[in-house]
Design a protein around this motif. Structure first.
Motif: not given
Length: 550
Positions: A144, A146, A270, A398
């Motif tokens: 993702n 992140d 997340t 996520h």
């Protein structure tokens, strides 16, 4: 002379043969010594031996990753990394180098070492004592993008040596190795002592402890000039800051090498979203407009729908000054929180990263809660709940689009507009007669009007038309309209008003909950629903006892 000469020649021949023998023996010894030393040229980082925390995976940096780091630097992109671990670690790294006061020529970034022990090799042509190179490795999640937090990160730096000329030319390497934690704090790696290394840690970084003017490690990855550190805390990046001590005033071309030894990865979850102005792109100047047929609210599917709409037209924007917390839904324990971004282009956005160990055992009872920190409390109306229950799954890491909508008071979904009509209290009154429902009428004696009333004749009545408009794209449920008839002596009223004929509509009102005809009290509708982008109109008639202004 001749014999003598022959004898001398024999002696010389024997001496030469012995010389060759000794040279061969010495070379053989040097070869074995070289082989012996090369096997110890790279000392293991003691920090790499530490076990990972519970629920974590150990990652040993694969040798192929150094080619990827070089590609990352060349293309300024993140590159996926490979670990020798049997379990997949979703790590990608971008390597960047910020050169401060470095000459533009004589620089290169390559890979050194051997196929068994490669390393990044940074060569820079420094100008003066202020010259510095900052080499940063940023970690991201391949799934993702992140920030990815690693712990027990073991790092080794090489070629930390010196060669100082009489006029302070040359180099005297000074290297600091720092990381960025979850709360954006910069921390130093813990120095790992190595047998056979001259590198020590001082307050401002790692440097050689040799007192000689020249202590130069020419071999790649020489233990004598190796400095290793360990980051036990979770970090999302590592920076090597490479410069010189004050012992050198005129530096020359310099070399620095590093290896990533190992790291631990704890799966993290997340939770992200945005706190946004759910106004459908309608300006504050047009916020009070109640017309859902024409104007800014007409056919505006984005307004007050509880959904963040970023696409034009009618794009919505984030708003600052909120904190979002990841909590236990029942007992309120906070597992992580973040103040939303306060500047464009990410205004209103938040992202909370928590390792699996933080929420272990509570994954079925997680909520995100938005709290307003704005002392001005401008955005007072919520368009969806400030508490979201997370549908958690162990294999889902996520959780995006947990968005919180709000609007200013003028953008409220429900708008009430009151019009009044002076009449002579007939038994029957057709409230919907077009003759008394003329648009733009300014005379309440002719029909329903929002204009004020003066000089009411004794015994006359005032009929009220209250229009409840739902401008939003969501249903308003549990709606109840209340209007308390004025009573003399209460709140400064000079007269008492009573309910008058015609009787209240049984569709909108419950007779048992309202005053009887001729009685004072509160006029109250049933509990009703107003559909999205729709309105309902309510009527009742009242009679006043004097000519005083109602």
């Amino acid at each position: 002379m001749y014999q003598t000469q022959r004898f001398v020649n024999v002696i010389v021949s024997q001496l030469f043969g012995e010389y060759i023998y000794r040279m061969l023996a010495l070379m053989t010894a040097m070869i074995f010594l070289t082989i012996s030393n090369s096997s110890f040229a790279l000392a293991p980082n003691p920090g790499a031996n530490l076990a990972c925390p519970a629920s974590s995976t150990k990652g040993i940096f694969d040798n192929s990753n150094y080619t990827k780091l070089k590609e990352s630097f060349d293309t300024n992109t993140y590159q996926p990394m490979t670990s020798t671990s049997s379990l997949s670690i979703p790590l990608k790294i971008k390597m960047t180098i910020e050169d401060i006061n470095v000459n533009t020529s004589g620089n290169n970034t390559t890979i050194t070492g051997t196929s068994a022990n490669p390393a990044m090799d940074i060569n820079r042509n420094f100008k003066d004592l202020t010259s510095r190179s900052d080499i940063t490795l940023d970690f991201q999640n391949t799934g993702n993008s992140d920030s990815l937090y690693l712990n027990n990160v073991a790092i080794s730096a090489f070629d930390i040596d010196k060669s100082i000329g009489s006029n302070k030319t040359g180099w005297d390497d000074l290297v600091s190795i720092t990381g960025i934690t979850r709360n954006n704090t910069k921390i130093k790696g813990t120095f790992q002592r190595l047998s056979g290394s001259s590198v020590i840690e001082l307050a401002n970084g790692l440097q050689t402890s040799s007192t000689n003017a020249s202590f130069n490690c020419t071999a790649a990855l020489d233990t004598n000039c190796q400095g290793s550190v360990l980051f036990s805390e979770d970090i999302r990046s590592v920076t090597f800051s490479y410069t010189n001590t004050n012992n050198v005033t005129t530096p020359t071309s310099q070399r620095f090498q590093f290896r990533v030894d190992s790291y631990c990865y704890t799966p993290q979850y997340t939770f992200s979203g945005i706190v946004f102005n759910d106004n459908g792109g309608i300006t504050d100047a047009n916020a009070t407009n109640a017309n859902i047929t024409t104007g800014p609210y007409a056919n505006n599917a984005n307004y007050f729908n509880g959904i963040f709409d970023s696409a034009t037209p009618n794009a919505e924007a984030g708003i600052p000054s909120s904190t979002v917390e990841l909590t236990h839904c029942t007992n309120g324990s906070v597992y992580g929180s973040q103040l939303v971004d306060g500047s464009t282009p990410t205004i209103g956005q938040y992202k909370i990263n928590v390792p699996i160990t933080t929420i272990s055992g509570n994954t079925n009872n997680l909520c995100l809660v938005e709290k307003n920190n704005n002392t001005g409390n401008v955005y007072t109306i919520r368009t969806n709940s400030n508490k979201k229950v997370i549908a958690f799954a162990n294999t889902t890491y996520h959780y995006p689009d947990n968005n919180f909508g709000k609007v200013i008071a003028a953008n409220v979904a429900l708008v009430l507009k009151k019009a009044q009509y002076i009449n002579n209290c007939p038994t029957t009154l057709n409230y919907t007669d077009p003759a008394i429902n003329t648009s733009g009428n300014n005379d309440p004696r002719v029909g329903f009007s929002s204009a004020s009333i003066n000089d009411l004749v004794p015994g006359q009545c005032i009929a009220y038309r209250i229009t409840a408009t739902n401008r939003a794209n969501i249903v308003i449920s549990d709606f109840v309209m209340r209007d308390v008839l004025q009573k003399k002596g209460v709140n400064g009223a000079q007269v008492t008003s009573v309910l008058a004929n015609p009787p209240l509509s049984t569709t909108d009102y419950n007779a048992a909950e309202n005053p009887a005809i001729g009685a004072n009290g509160e006029v109250k509708t049933r509990t009703l629903t107003i559909n999205a982008r729709n309105n309902r109109v309510f009527y009742f008639n009242t009679k006043y006892g004097t000519t005083a202004n109602p």
